[in-house]
Design a protein around this motif. Structure first.
Motif, PDB file in Angstrom:
ATOM      1  N   GLU A 121       9.953  10.346  29.505  1.00  0.00           N
ATOM      2  CA  GLU A 121       9.694   9.254  30.455  1.00  0.00           C
ATOM      3  C   GLU A 121      10.610   8.044  30.247  1.00  0.00           C
ATOM      4  N   ASN A 122      11.049   7.778  29.019  1.00  0.00           N
ATOM      5  CA  ASN A 122      11.915   6.612  28.833  1.00  0.00           C
ATOM      6  C   ASN A 122      13.202   6.939  28.105  1.00  0.00           C
ATOM      7  N   SER A 123      13.435   8.214  27.820  1.00  0.00           N
ATOM      8  CA  SER A 123      14.666   8.685  27.188  1.00  0.00           C
ATOM      9  C   SER A 123      15.031   7.933  25.915  1.00  0.00           C
ATOM     10  N   ILE A 124      14.046   7.636  25.109  1.00  0.00           N
ATOM     11  CA  ILE A 124      14.313   7.000  23.822  1.00  0.00           C
ATOM     12  C   ILE A 124      13.269   7.479  22.813  1.00  0.00           C
ATOM     13  N   TYR A 125      13.709   7.636  21.592  1.00  0.00           N
ATOM     14  CA  TYR A 125      12.820   7.991  20.492  1.00  0.00           C
ATOM     15  C   TYR A 125      12.468   6.693  19.776  1.00  0.00           C
ATOM     16  N   LYS A 126      11.168   6.451  19.540  1.00  0.00           N
ATOM     17  CA  LYS A 126      10.727   5.226  18.875  1.00  0.00           C
ATOM     18  C   LYS A 126       9.708   5.559  17.800  1.00  0.00           C
ATOM     19  N   SER A 127       9.829   4.865  16.682  1.00  0.00           N
ATOM     20  CA  SER A 127       8.836   5.018  15.620  1.00  0.00           C
ATOM     21  C   SER A 127       8.801   3.756  14.776  1.00  0.00           C
ATOM     22  N   VAL A 128       7.745   3.644  13.984  1.00  0.00           N
ATOM     23  CA  VAL A 128       7.641   2.612  12.957  1.00  0.00           C
ATOM     24  C   VAL A 128       7.557   3.350  11.632  1.00  0.00           C
ATOM     25  N   LEU A 129       8.390   2.942  10.687  1.00  0.00           N
ATOM     26  CA  LEU A 129       8.484   3.598   9.387  1.00  0.00           C
ATOM     27  C   LEU A 129       7.958   2.673   8.301  1.00  0.00           C
ATOM     28  N   VAL A 130       7.073   3.192   7.449  1.00  0.00           N
ATOM     29  CA  VAL A 130       6.550   2.436   6.310  1.00  0.00           C
ATOM     30  C   VAL A 130       6.913   3.224   5.054  1.00  0.00           C
ATOM     31  N   PHE A 131       7.884   2.707   4.301  1.00  0.00           N
ATOM     32  CA  PHE A 131       8.307   3.328   3.050  1.00  0.00           C
ATOM     33  C   PHE A 131       7.548   2.680   1.893  1.00  0.00           C
ATOM     34  N   PHE A 132       7.148   3.498   0.921  1.00  0.00           N
ATOM     35  CA  PHE A 132       6.474   2.951  -0.253  1.00  0.00           C
ATOM     36  C   PHE A 132       6.833   3.795  -1.470  1.00  0.00           C
ATOM     37  N   ASP A 133       7.030   3.128  -2.591  1.00  0.00           N
ATOM     38  CA  ASP A 133       7.392   3.877  -3.791  1.00  0.00           C
ATOM     39  C   ASP A 133       6.148   4.239  -4.597  1.00  0.00           C
ATOM     40  N   ASN A 134       6.331   5.046  -5.621  1.00  0.00           N
ATOM     41  CA  ASN A 134       5.198   5.499  -6.428  1.00  0.00           C
ATOM     42  C   ASN A 134       4.558   4.361  -7.204  1.00  0.00           C
ATOM     43  N   THR A 135       5.315   3.300  -7.498  1.00  0.00           N
ATOM     44  CA  THR A 135       4.754   2.154  -8.215  1.00  0.00           C
ATOM     45  C   THR A 135       3.650   1.493  -7.398  1.00  0.00           C
ATOM     46  N   VAL A 136       3.893   1.272  -6.113  1.00  0.00           N
ATOM     47  CA  VAL A 136       2.888   0.629  -5.269  1.00  0.00           C
ATOM     48  C   VAL A 136       1.707   1.570  -5.034  1.00  0.00           C
ATOM     49  N   LEU A 137       1.969   2.862  -4.994  1.00  0.00           N
ATOM     50  CA  LEU A 137       0.883   3.832  -4.841  1.00  0.00           C
ATOM     51  C   LEU A 137       0.005   3.853  -6.095  1.00  0.00           C
ATOM     52  N   THR A 138       0.634   3.843  -7.266  1.00  0.00           N
ATOM     53  CA  THR A 138      -0.116   3.763  -8.524  1.00  0.00           C
ATOM     54  C   THR A 138      -0.922   2.478  -8.574  1.00  0.00           C
ATOM     55  N   GLY A 139      -0.299   1.372  -8.151  1.00  0.00           N
ATOM     56  CA  GLY A 139      -0.989   0.079  -8.115  1.00  0.00           C
ATOM     57  C   GLY A 139      -2.213   0.104  -7.223  1.00  0.00           C
ATOM     58  N   PHE A 140      -2.114   0.815  -6.090  1.00  0.00           N
ATOM     59  CA  PHE A 140      -3.257   0.944  -5.190  1.00  0.00           C
ATOM     60  C   PHE A 140      -4.414   1.644  -5.891  1.00  0.00           C
ATOM     61  N   PHE A 141      -4.136   2.762  -6.554  1.00  0.00           N
ATOM     62  CA  PHE A 141      -5.194   3.522  -7.221  1.00  0.00           C
ATOM     63  C   PHE A 141      -5.763   2.777  -8.426  1.00  0.00           C
ATOM     64  N   LEU A 142      -4.954   1.928  -9.069  1.00  0.00           N
ATOM     65  CA  LEU A 142      -5.475   1.101 -10.166  1.00  0.00           C
ATOM     66  C   LEU A 142      -6.335  -0.044  -9.638  1.00  0.00           C
ATOM     67  N   LYS A 143      -5.941  -0.611  -8.514  1.00  0.00           N
ATOM     68  CA  LYS A 143      -6.679  -1.721  -7.921  1.00  0.00           C
ATOM     69  C   LYS A 143      -8.002  -1.260  -7.318  1.00  0.00           C
ATOM     70  N   TYR A 144      -8.017  -0.042  -6.778  1.00  0.00           N
ATOM     71  CA  TYR A 144      -9.210   0.513  -6.133  1.00  0.00           C
ATOM     72  C   TYR A 144      -9.591   1.843  -6.805  1.00  0.00           C
ATOM     73  N   PRO A 145      -9.980   1.816  -8.084  1.00  0.00           N
ATOM     74  CA  PRO A 145     -10.242   3.076  -8.796  1.00  0.00           C
ATOM     75  C   PRO A 145     -11.454   3.842  -8.263  1.00  0.00           C
ATOM     76  N   HIS A 146     -12.344   3.164  -7.606  1.00  0.00           N
ATOM     77  CA  HIS A 146     -13.591   3.775  -7.134  1.00  0.00           C
ATOM     78  C   HIS A 146     -13.476   4.477  -5.791  1.00  0.00           C
ATOM     79  N   VAL A 147     -12.375   4.293  -5.055  1.00  0.00           N
ATOM     80  CA  VAL A 147     -12.338   4.738  -3.662  1.00  0.00           C
ATOM     81  C   VAL A 147     -12.431   6.249  -3.488  1.00  0.00           C
ATOM     82  N   LEU A 148     -12.035   7.007  -4.473  1.00  0.00           N
ATOM     83  CA  LEU A 148     -12.084   8.463  -4.330  1.00  0.00           C
ATOM     84  C   LEU A 148     -13.163   9.122  -5.182  1.00  0.00           C
TER      85      LEU A 148
END
Length: 195
Positions: free
Chosen positions: A85-112
């Protein structure tokens, strides 16, 4: 076939390249492109218009704008098709490294803890369905990026945590698999370093 190192090839010249979370808008007018990608970070790819196919060693996925992907760092092949319909590919990309992922699980240890299933598998990517909450989340990212100003580190981290907390609630098994994969990769790294 084009070769990309991500997110390095998207970081504007002069900007620090040692961030833990990057958020980029991505557009391509090419009707169909196939690329070899080296992901130095993990990636959430939110498709806005067009189609995307991703190929890892023995697995592949094809998504439209009602889905999004979480890709683990590493090598893959990607093809993108423009939306008719508009002849263009569009996306939003969110890159994250393992450090921030580890930080998430340390900050929220109870979530899982109450969602743990004994079956854990290591997957190079996950496909998620986009619901109303996630459409609003993606819209909020697009609005932040539309200003053309850099998004603060604190805001990028907050948006990453918002997304992860939502995914833990709705896709606990996939996030558990992601956490398990992260822990195994860290153990392998520590063992290799100590030898």
């Amino acid at each position: 076939m084009q070769l990309f190192n991500l997110p390095d090839d998207l970081v504007p010249a002069g900007e620090a390249s040692a961030e833990n979370v990057y958020i980029f808008p991505y557009e391509s007018p090419d009707n169909s492109s196939r690329s070899r990608i080296t992901l130095h970070y993990n990636l959430f790819s939110f498709l806005l218009a067009g189609g995307k196919s991703v190929y890892y060693a023995e697995q592949h996925a094809q998504i439209d704008n009602n889905q999004f992907l979480m890709l683990s760092s590493g090598n893959c092949l990607m093809s993108e098709k423009t939306a008719p319909e508009n002849s263009i590919y569009k996306s939003v990309l969110v890159f994250f490294d393992n450090t921030v992922l580890t930080g998430f699980f340390l900050k929220y240890p109870h979530v899982l803890t109450d969602k743990i299933n004994s079956t854990v598998s290591e997957e190079p990517f996950f496909v998620f369905e986009t619901d109303d909450f996630l459409r609003n989340f993606i819209s909020s990212l697009s609005l932040m990026l539309a200003k053309g100003k850099p998004v603060s580190r604190e805001m990028r981290l907050l948006k990453f945590e918002e997304l992860m907390l939502y995914l833990v609630e709705h896709y606990p098994q996939e996030i558990l698999n992601l956490r398990t994969s992260l822990l195994e990769n860290q153990e392998d790294f520590l063992i290799r370093r100590s030898v």
